[in-house]
Design a protein around this motif. Structure first.
Motif, PDB file in Angstrom:
ATOM      1  N   ALA A 107       0.786  -1.159  -0.029  1.00  0.00           N
ATOM      2  CA  ALA A 107       0.150  -0.093  -0.116  1.00  0.00           C
ATOM      3  C   ALA A 107       0.953   1.090  -0.046  1.00  0.00           C
ATOM      4  N   GLU A 108       1.886   1.295   0.798  1.00  0.00           N
ATOM      5  CA  GLU A 108       2.763   2.511   0.808  1.00  0.00           C
ATOM      6  C   GLU A 108       3.355   2.650  -0.527  1.00  0.00           C
ATOM      7  N   MET A 109       4.053   1.462  -1.169  1.00  0.00           N
ATOM      8  CA  MET A 109       4.770   1.736  -2.540  1.00  0.00           C
ATOM      9  C   MET A 109       3.587   2.305  -3.425  1.00  0.00           C
ATOM     10  N   TYR A 110       2.342   1.844  -3.586  1.00  0.00           N
ATOM     11  CA  TYR A 110       1.353   2.406  -4.357  1.00  0.00           C
ATOM     12  C   TYR A 110       1.070   3.786  -4.081  1.00  0.00           C
ATOM     13  N   GLY A 111       0.947   4.207  -2.916  1.00  0.00           N
ATOM     14  CA  GLY A 111       0.779   5.523  -2.435  1.00  0.00           C
ATOM     15  C   GLY A 111       2.003   6.268  -2.928  1.00  0.00           C
ATOM     16  N   ARG A 112       3.267   5.922  -2.742  1.00  0.00           N
ATOM     17  CA  ARG A 112       4.343   6.577  -3.453  1.00  0.00           C
ATOM     18  C   ARG A 112       4.146   7.046  -4.804  1.00  0.00           C
ATOM     19  N   LEU A 113       3.907   5.903  -5.478  1.00  0.00           N
ATOM     20  CA  LEU A 113       3.687   5.895  -7.055  1.00  0.00           C
ATOM     21  C   LEU A 113       2.851   6.855  -7.606  1.00  0.00           C
ATOM     22  N   PHE A 114       1.588   6.902  -6.588  1.00  0.00           N
ATOM     23  CA  PHE A 114       0.315   7.837  -6.849  1.00  0.00           C
ATOM     24  C   PHE A 114       0.801   9.303  -6.885  1.00  0.00           C
ATOM     25  N   ALA A 115       1.434   9.595  -5.900  1.00  0.00           N
ATOM     26  CA  ALA A 115       2.008  10.856  -5.628  1.00  0.00           C
ATOM     27  C   ALA A 115       2.840  11.276  -6.724  1.00  0.00           C
ATOM     28  N   GLU A 116       3.943  10.501  -7.227  1.00  0.00           N
ATOM     29  CA  GLU A 116       4.720  10.686  -8.230  1.00  0.00           C
ATOM     30  C   GLU A 116       4.053  10.975  -9.430  1.00  0.00           C
ATOM     31  N   MET A 117       3.025   9.929  -9.688  1.00  0.00           N
ATOM     32  CA  MET A 117       2.365  10.247 -11.070  1.00  0.00           C
ATOM     33  C   MET A 117       1.566  11.516 -11.371  1.00  0.00           C
ATOM     34  N   LYS A 118       0.894  11.942 -10.077  1.00  0.00           N
ATOM     35  CA  LYS A 118       0.280  13.018  -9.832  1.00  0.00           C
ATOM     36  C   LYS A 118       1.139  14.436 -10.032  1.00  0.00           C
ATOM     37  N   LYS A 119       2.401  14.204  -9.560  1.00  0.00           N
ATOM     38  CA  LYS A 119       3.491  15.316  -9.784  1.00  0.00           C
ATOM     39  C   LYS A 119       3.781  15.583 -10.882  1.00  0.00           C
ATOM     40  N   THR A 120       4.121  14.389 -11.672  1.00  0.00           N
ATOM     41  CA  THR A 120       4.410  14.508 -13.103  1.00  0.00           C
ATOM     42  C   THR A 120       3.350  14.506 -14.109  1.00  0.00           C
ATOM     43  N   GLU A 121       2.029  14.641 -13.656  1.00  0.00           N
ATOM     44  CA  GLU A 121       0.752  14.634 -14.549  1.00  0.00           C
ATOM     45  C   GLU A 121       0.784  13.563 -15.401  1.00  0.00           C
ATOM     46  N   ARG A 122       1.283  12.295 -15.108  1.00  0.00           N
ATOM     47  CA  ARG A 122       0.918  11.017 -15.842  1.00  0.00           C
ATOM     48  C   ARG A 122      -0.448  10.481 -15.421  1.00  0.00           C
ATOM     49  N   LEU A 123      -1.718  11.156 -15.734  1.00  0.00           N
ATOM     50  CA  LEU A 123      -2.688  10.898 -15.378  1.00  0.00           C
ATOM     51  C   LEU A 123      -3.484   9.476 -15.824  1.00  0.00           C
ATOM     52  N   GLY A 124      -2.970   9.112 -17.155  1.00  0.00           N
ATOM     53  CA  GLY A 124      -3.252   7.758 -17.769  1.00  0.00           C
ATOM     54  C   GLY A 124      -2.802   6.600 -16.898  1.00  0.00           C
ATOM     55  N   ASN A 125      -1.430   6.872 -16.711  1.00  0.00           N
ATOM     56  CA  ASN A 125      -0.904   5.823 -15.910  1.00  0.00           C
ATOM     57  C   ASN A 125      -1.326   5.696 -14.413  1.00  0.00           C
ATOM     58  N   LEU A 126      -1.597   6.824 -13.928  1.00  0.00           N
ATOM     59  CA  LEU A 126      -2.217   6.860 -12.498  1.00  0.00           C
ATOM     60  C   LEU A 126      -3.681   6.181 -12.390  1.00  0.00           C
ATOM     61  N   ALA A 127      -4.367   6.298 -13.652  1.00  0.00           N
ATOM     62  CA  ALA A 127      -5.619   5.567 -13.453  1.00  0.00           C
ATOM     63  C   ALA A 127      -5.442   4.110 -13.636  1.00  0.00           C
ATOM     64  N   VAL A 128      -4.461   3.746 -14.208  1.00  0.00           N
ATOM     65  CA  VAL A 128      -4.090   1.915 -14.383  1.00  0.00           C
ATOM     66  C   VAL A 128      -3.654   1.645 -13.213  1.00  0.00           C
ATOM     67  N   TYR A 129      -2.755   2.563 -12.286  1.00  0.00           N
ATOM     68  CA  TYR A 129      -2.255   1.932 -11.192  1.00  0.00           C
ATOM     69  C   TYR A 129      -3.512   1.888 -10.023  1.00  0.00           C
ATOM     70  N   LYS A 130      -4.249   2.989 -10.151  1.00  0.00           N
ATOM     71  CA  LYS A 130      -5.501   3.058  -9.212  1.00  0.00           C
ATOM     72  C   LYS A 130      -6.208   1.917  -9.189  1.00  0.00           C
ATOM     73  N   TYR A 131      -6.646   1.496 -10.709  1.00  0.00           N
ATOM     74  CA  TYR A 131      -7.416   0.432 -10.743  1.00  0.00           C
ATOM     75  C   TYR A 131      -6.698  -0.772 -10.348  1.00  0.00           C
TER      76      TYR A 131
END
Length: 189
Positions: A107-131
């Protein structure tokens, strides 16, 4: 020059209860570094000639195990450094052993990746990782605070069976596993 790794009861420092801390001494090229083991022993329970606890020492078995594991850890690092022909000092050895990165939960690793993706505006990847994250949360009943080492072949097979039982197609399962593998690899890095 060879590196010396030894254990000693540090008589130069006396704690409030009269005990002395146990230290690992790292020596190389005339330089020394002392690293505390986090354990102290009263002088009457320590054999200063053999640098080990006496037979009557309370917690002798625990102290011996701690000493053996730390000595093995430092000696293994010295061997690795020598095999790779890397330069090191007693201080860099101590830092390499004592500042090992702590493992993250899934869960912590996913959270870290979510934050990185939001920061770099990779919203497509963010949606896949959230799914992927939401699927894993459902599978584990919101208990995804597990270390990565708990994810083994049996766990993955059960997860795959659970996904099939929910009606997921092979392409969806492939995407979920690919994303989980990506998170796993990023955690290793």
């Amino acid at each position: 020059m060879a590196t010396g790794v030894s254990i000693l009861c540090y008589k130069s420092k006396t704690l409030a209860n009269g005990a002395h801390p146990l230290m690992i001494r790292l020596c190389k090229d005339g330089k020394k570094k002392y690293v505390s083991l986090g354990v102290a022993v009263l002088p009457q329970f320590w054999d200063f000639e053999k640098n080990k606890p006496k037979r009557n020492c309370p917690n002798k078995i625990v102290i011996d195990k701690l000493i053996a594991s730390k000595m093995a850890e430092y000696n293994a690092l010295v061997v690795d450094m020598m095999a790779e022909r890397k330069e090191y000092t007693p201080r860099s050895l101590a830092q390499a052993v004592e500042q090992k990165p702590q493992g993250q939960t899934v869960a912590e690793m996913y959270g870290r990746l979510f934050a990185e993706m939001k920061k770099t505006e990779r919203l497509g990847n963010l949606a896949v990782y959230k799914y992927s994250f939401n699927s894993l949360m459902s599978y584990t009943r919101n208990k995804l605070d597990i270390p990565f080492r708990e994810i083994d072949c049996v766990w993955l097979k059960r997860y795959e069976e659970w996904l099939h039982a929910r009606g997921c197609k092979d392409t969806t399962i492939s995407q979920l596993f690919r994303t989980l593998r990506s998170v796993f690899n990023k955690a290793i890095e």
